[in-house]
Scaffold this motif. Sequence first.
Motif, PDB file in Angstrom:
ATOM      1  N   LEU A 121       0.874  -1.187  -0.016  1.00 12.22           N
ATOM      2  CA  LEU A 121       0.003   0.050  -0.094  1.00 12.22           C
ATOM      3  C   LEU A 121       0.925   1.219  -0.020  1.00 12.22           C
ATOM      4  O   LEU A 121       0.198   2.424  -0.621  1.00 12.22           O
ATOM      5  CB  LEU A 121      -0.800   0.064   1.319  1.00 12.22           C
ATOM      6  CG  LEU A 121      -1.954  -1.032   1.305  1.00 12.22           C
ATOM      7  CD1 LEU A 121      -2.771  -1.106   2.400  1.00 12.22           C
ATOM      8  CD2 LEU A 121      -2.945  -0.793  -0.122  1.00 12.22           C
ATOM      9  N   ASN A 122       2.039   1.051   0.666  1.00 12.47           N
ATOM     10  CA  ASN A 122       2.793   2.398   0.720  1.00 12.47           C
ATOM     11  C   ASN A 122       3.517   2.637  -0.735  1.00 12.47           C
ATOM     12  O   ASN A 122       3.426   3.653  -1.208  1.00 12.47           O
ATOM     13  CB  ASN A 122       4.106   1.925   1.757  1.00 12.47           C
ATOM     14  CG  ASN A 122       5.532   2.868   1.325  1.00 12.47           C
ATOM     15  OD1 ASN A 122       6.178   2.584   0.789  1.00 12.47           O
ATOM     16  ND2 ASN A 122       5.342   3.898   2.048  1.00 12.47           N
ATOM     17  N   MET A 123       3.659   1.420  -1.529  1.00  9.74           N
ATOM     18  CA  MET A 123       4.178   1.619  -3.032  1.00  9.74           C
ATOM     19  C   MET A 123       3.113   2.337  -3.875  1.00  9.74           C
ATOM     20  O   MET A 123       3.317   3.123  -4.654  1.00  9.74           O
ATOM     21  CB  MET A 123       4.662   0.319  -3.457  1.00  9.74           C
ATOM     22  CG  MET A 123       6.070  -0.276  -2.891  1.00  9.74           C
ATOM     23  SD  MET A 123       6.699  -1.342  -3.824  1.00  9.74           S
ATOM     24  CE  MET A 123       8.087  -2.240  -2.970  1.00  9.74           C
ATOM     25  N   TYR A 124       1.945   1.852  -3.523  1.00 11.92           N
ATOM     26  CA  TYR A 124       0.538   2.330  -4.235  1.00 11.92           C
ATOM     27  C   TYR A 124       0.566   3.750  -4.017  1.00 11.92           C
ATOM     28  O   TYR A 124       0.517   4.491  -5.141  1.00 11.92           O
ATOM     29  CB  TYR A 124      -0.792   1.604  -3.908  1.00 11.92           C
ATOM     30  CG  TYR A 124      -1.910   2.011  -4.382  1.00 11.92           C
ATOM     31  CD1 TYR A 124      -2.189   1.956  -5.821  1.00 11.92           C
ATOM     32  CD2 TYR A 124      -2.757   2.978  -3.707  1.00 11.92           C
ATOM     33  CE1 TYR A 124      -3.392   2.308  -6.357  1.00 11.92           C
ATOM     34  CE2 TYR A 124      -3.637   3.516  -4.295  1.00 11.92           C
ATOM     35  CZ  TYR A 124      -4.086   3.434  -5.566  1.00 11.92           C
ATOM     36  OH  TYR A 124      -5.215   3.615  -6.048  1.00 11.92           O
ATOM     37  N   ILE A 125       0.815   4.185  -2.972  1.00 14.26           N
ATOM     38  CA  ILE A 125       0.579   5.724  -2.783  1.00 14.26           C
ATOM     39  C   ILE A 125       1.458   6.478  -2.898  1.00 14.26           C
ATOM     40  O   ILE A 125       1.803   7.634  -3.693  1.00 14.26           O
ATOM     41  CB  ILE A 125       0.489   5.991  -0.985  1.00 14.26           C
ATOM     42  CG1 ILE A 125      -0.926   5.248  -0.483  1.00 14.26           C
ATOM     43  CG2 ILE A 125       0.421   7.279  -0.628  1.00 14.26           C
ATOM     44  CD1 ILE A 125      -0.941   5.139   0.964  1.00 14.26           C
ATOM     45  N   ASP A 126       3.005   6.156  -3.178  1.00 16.93           N
ATOM     46  CA  ASP A 126       3.989   6.687  -3.264  1.00 16.93           C
ATOM     47  C   ASP A 126       4.552   6.498  -4.744  1.00 16.93           C
ATOM     48  O   ASP A 126       5.614   6.840  -5.118  1.00 16.93           O
ATOM     49  CB  ASP A 126       5.496   6.205  -2.286  1.00 16.93           C
ATOM     50  CG  ASP A 126       5.075   7.110  -1.014  1.00 16.93           C
ATOM     51  OD1 ASP A 126       4.236   7.929  -0.870  1.00 16.93           O
ATOM     52  OD2 ASP A 126       5.966   6.721   0.032  1.00 16.93           O
ATOM     53  N   ARG A 127       3.965   5.834  -5.582  1.00 12.71           N
ATOM     54  CA  ARG A 127       4.351   5.193  -6.956  1.00 12.71           C
ATOM     55  C   ARG A 127       4.412   6.723  -7.808  1.00 12.71           C
ATOM     56  O   ARG A 127       5.533   6.638  -8.575  1.00 12.71           O
ATOM     57  CB  ARG A 127       3.301   4.570  -7.533  1.00 12.71           C
ATOM     58  CG  ARG A 127       1.962   5.399  -8.024  1.00 12.71           C
ATOM     59  CD  ARG A 127       0.775   4.520  -8.490  1.00 12.71           C
ATOM     60  NE  ARG A 127      -0.439   5.060  -8.668  1.00 12.71           N
ATOM     61  CZ  ARG A 127      -1.551   5.495  -7.831  1.00 12.71           C
ATOM     62  NH1 ARG A 127      -1.224   5.346  -6.711  1.00 12.71           N
ATOM     63  NH2 ARG A 127      -2.580   6.211  -8.467  1.00 12.71           N
ATOM     64  N   ASP A 128       4.106   7.680  -7.614  1.00 10.25           N
ATOM     65  CA  ASP A 128       4.600   9.050  -8.074  1.00 10.25           C
ATOM     66  C   ASP A 128       5.746   9.409  -7.743  1.00 10.25           C
ATOM     67  O   ASP A 128       6.638   9.676  -8.755  1.00 10.25           O
ATOM     68  CB  ASP A 128       3.430  10.082  -7.870  1.00 10.25           C
ATOM     69  CG  ASP A 128       3.599  10.662  -6.341  1.00 10.25           C
ATOM     70  OD1 ASP A 128       3.677   9.796  -5.586  1.00 10.25           O
ATOM     71  OD2 ASP A 128       3.126  11.665  -6.309  1.00 10.25           O
ATOM     72  N   ILE A 129       6.239   9.602  -6.689  1.00  2.00           N
ATOM     73  CA  ILE A 129       7.821   9.829  -6.167  1.00  2.00           C
ATOM     74  C   ILE A 129       8.632   8.656  -6.480  1.00  2.00           C
ATOM     75  O   ILE A 129       9.861   9.297  -6.837  1.00  2.00           O
ATOM     76  CB  ILE A 129       7.654  10.613  -4.870  1.00  2.00           C
ATOM     77  CG1 ILE A 129       7.308   9.390  -3.743  1.00  2.00           C
ATOM     78  CG2 ILE A 129       6.864  11.738  -4.648  1.00  2.00           C
ATOM     79  CD1 ILE A 129       7.480   9.918  -2.221  1.00  2.00           C
ATOM     80  N   ASP A 130       8.166   7.474  -6.500  1.00  5.41           N
ATOM     81  CA  ASP A 130       9.121   6.332  -6.586  1.00  5.41           C
ATOM     82  C   ASP A 130       9.798   6.598  -8.114  1.00  5.41           C
ATOM     83  O   ASP A 130      10.859   6.140  -8.351  1.00  5.41           O
ATOM     84  CB  ASP A 130       8.329   5.028  -6.535  1.00  5.41           C
ATOM     85  CG  ASP A 130       8.211   4.783  -4.873  1.00  5.41           C
ATOM     86  OD1 ASP A 130       8.984   5.448  -3.955  1.00  5.41           O
ATOM     87  OD2 ASP A 130       7.376   3.707  -4.673  1.00  5.41           O
ATOM     88  N   ALA A 131       8.728   6.916  -9.112  1.00  2.42           N
ATOM     89  CA  ALA A 131       9.248   6.967 -10.209  1.00  2.42           C
ATOM     90  C   ALA A 131      10.367   7.945 -10.729  1.00  2.42           C
ATOM     91  O   ALA A 131      10.923   8.036 -11.385  1.00  2.42           O
ATOM     92  CB  ALA A 131       7.955   7.303 -11.133  1.00  2.42           C
ATOM     93  N   LEU A 132      10.486   9.212  -9.612  1.00  5.60           N
ATOM     94  CA  LEU A 132      11.453  10.286  -9.586  1.00  5.60           C
ATOM     95  C   LEU A 132      12.693   9.785  -9.087  1.00  5.60           C
ATOM     96  O   LEU A 132      13.397  10.615  -9.222  1.00  5.60           O
ATOM     97  CB  LEU A 132      10.742  11.566  -9.368  1.00  5.60           C
ATOM     98  CG  LEU A 132       9.499  11.828 -10.244  1.00  5.60           C
ATOM     99  CD1 LEU A 132       9.029  13.081  -9.472  1.00  5.60           C
ATOM    100  CD2 LEU A 132       9.851  12.203 -11.298  1.00  5.60           C
ATOM    101  N   MET A 133      12.790   8.815  -8.006  1.00  8.71           N
ATOM    102  CA  MET A 133      13.927   8.665  -7.062  1.00  8.71           C
ATOM    103  C   MET A 133      14.672   7.586  -7.820  1.00  8.71           C
ATOM    104  O   MET A 133      14.338   6.357  -8.060  1.00  8.71           O
ATOM    105  CB  MET A 133      13.357   8.208  -6.015  1.00  8.71           C
ATOM    106  CG  MET A 133      12.655   9.398  -5.324  1.00  8.71           C
ATOM    107  SD  MET A 133      11.954   9.111  -3.565  1.00  8.71           S
ATOM    108  CE  MET A 133      13.387   8.867  -2.546  1.00  8.71           C
ATOM    109  N   ASP A 134      15.852   7.730  -7.711  1.00  6.58           N
ATOM    110  CA  ASP A 134      16.880   6.819  -8.372  1.00  6.58           C
ATOM    111  C   ASP A 134      16.935   5.281  -7.819  1.00  6.58           C
ATOM    112  O   ASP A 134      16.879   4.321  -8.478  1.00  6.58           O
ATOM    113  CB  ASP A 134      18.409   7.175  -8.253  1.00  6.58           C
ATOM    114  CG  ASP A 134      18.771   8.491  -9.186  1.00  6.58           C
ATOM    115  OD1 ASP A 134      17.954   8.377  -9.929  1.00  6.58           O
ATOM    116  OD2 ASP A 134      19.644   9.104  -9.041  1.00  6.58           O
ATOM    117  N   ARG A 135      16.846   5.219  -6.235  1.00 10.74           N
ATOM    118  CA  ARG A 135      16.729   4.000  -5.530  1.00 10.74           C
ATOM    119  C   ARG A 135      15.487   3.373  -5.711  1.00 10.74           C
ATOM    120  O   ARG A 135      15.587   2.120  -5.312  1.00 10.74           O
ATOM    121  CB  ARG A 135      17.257   4.550  -4.288  1.00 10.74           C
ATOM    122  CG  ARG A 135      16.215   4.980  -3.350  1.00 10.74           C
ATOM    123  CD  ARG A 135      16.848   5.275  -1.993  1.00 10.74           C
ATOM    124  NE  ARG A 135      15.662   5.592  -0.822  1.00 10.74           N
ATOM    125  CZ  ARG A 135      15.018   4.887  -0.006  1.00 10.74           C
ATOM    126  NH1 ARG A 135      15.227   3.699  -0.142  1.00 10.74           N
ATOM    127  NH2 ARG A 135      14.082   5.133   0.658  1.00 10.74           N
TER     128      ARG A 135
END
Length: 322
Positions: free
Chosen positions: A87-101
Amino acid sequence: MSLSGVYVTAVESRPPGVLGTSNSPTHRPFGARVMAFVALTKPRIIELLLITTVPVMFLAQQGVPDLKLVLLTCLGGYLSAGGANALNMYIDRDIDALMDRTSQRPLVTGMVSPRECLAFGLSLALVSTLLFGLTVNWLSAWLALGALLFYVVVYTMILKRRTSQNIVWGGIAGCMPVLIGWSAVTDSMSWAPVVLFLVMFFWTPPHYWPLSMKVRADYARVGVPMLPVVASNKVVARQIVLYSWVMVGVSLLLTPLGYTGWFYTSVALVAGGWWLWEAHGLQNRAKGEATGGQLKEMRLFHWSITYVSLLFVAVAVDPFLR
C-alpha cells in the motif's frame, strides 16, 4: 518501519520519472510477475521486523515458545507488513518514479498495475488480520492491523511529505512487532515489550537518517522533507547522537526491571558502546565539514542493523542463562 533496501525484480529498465504502462503479456512473463508481487512486500525490510518479533517470544515464554505459534506469528507478521509495504508503494508510486533508488519498483516498471497493487495490499491486510485473530489471538491481530494502518495512513499519507519528523513518529509502526511477539505468547502486555518498543522507537531515526544523508538528493528531488534535506549534516549528526544515547539508556532498563540478566546486559553495554562510538564519529566528521565519501555516514547505518540483531539475539538467549 525500515528501511534498509529494496528487493529488485528482473524487469526492463526505464529511466527515473517514467511510469511503466505496458500490459502486454510478452512484457510481463509469469515468473517476473511473481517476483514483482514478492517485491511489493519488501522482504528484506520484513526480515528485520521478524528479528525483533521472535526473540521477544522467547523472552515472554522464558524459554522456547510453541513452534507452531512462532510460525503463525511470523507468517501473520510477514503478510501484515507486506500489505503495508504494498500500500505504501501504491501511494508513493508518483515519487518512486522520480527517485533513483526506487526507479525499479514494480509499479514504476509496469510489472504490476496500480489496481493490482492496491488489491494485493488490501488482501494481505485482511488475510493477515484474520490469520492472527483466528490462529494466534485477537490482541495480536489488532496490534498488527494498527501497525499497518499507522504506516499507511499516518506515515505515508500524512507525515512523510509534510514534516522532517516523519521518520520519528512514522517509525512507531516498525516498533509494533515487539508488542505483537509478546502478546502472541501471553495475550497480554507488560513492561518488557514496552521497553523494547521504546528501544526501537529511539533506534529508528539514527538508523534511517544516515541513509537519508546518503540519498539526500533523491528526497530533495521529490520534495520529501527528510531531516537531512532540510538541515545541515551537523544538525542531523547532533540529533543522531541524542537519539543514540537515549536508545542505549532505555535498552539497559530491562535488567533492573527483572526481565533479563547478565548476558543481555553485557551485550547491550558492548553493542551500545560501539554504537555510540560510531555515532560520535559521524558527528565529529560532520563538524569537520566532511562531505561525500569522507562523511562515511553508511558505517552507522550498517552497524545499526547489526546492533539490533545482536540485541534481540541476546533477548532470546538470556532466559536460558539465568
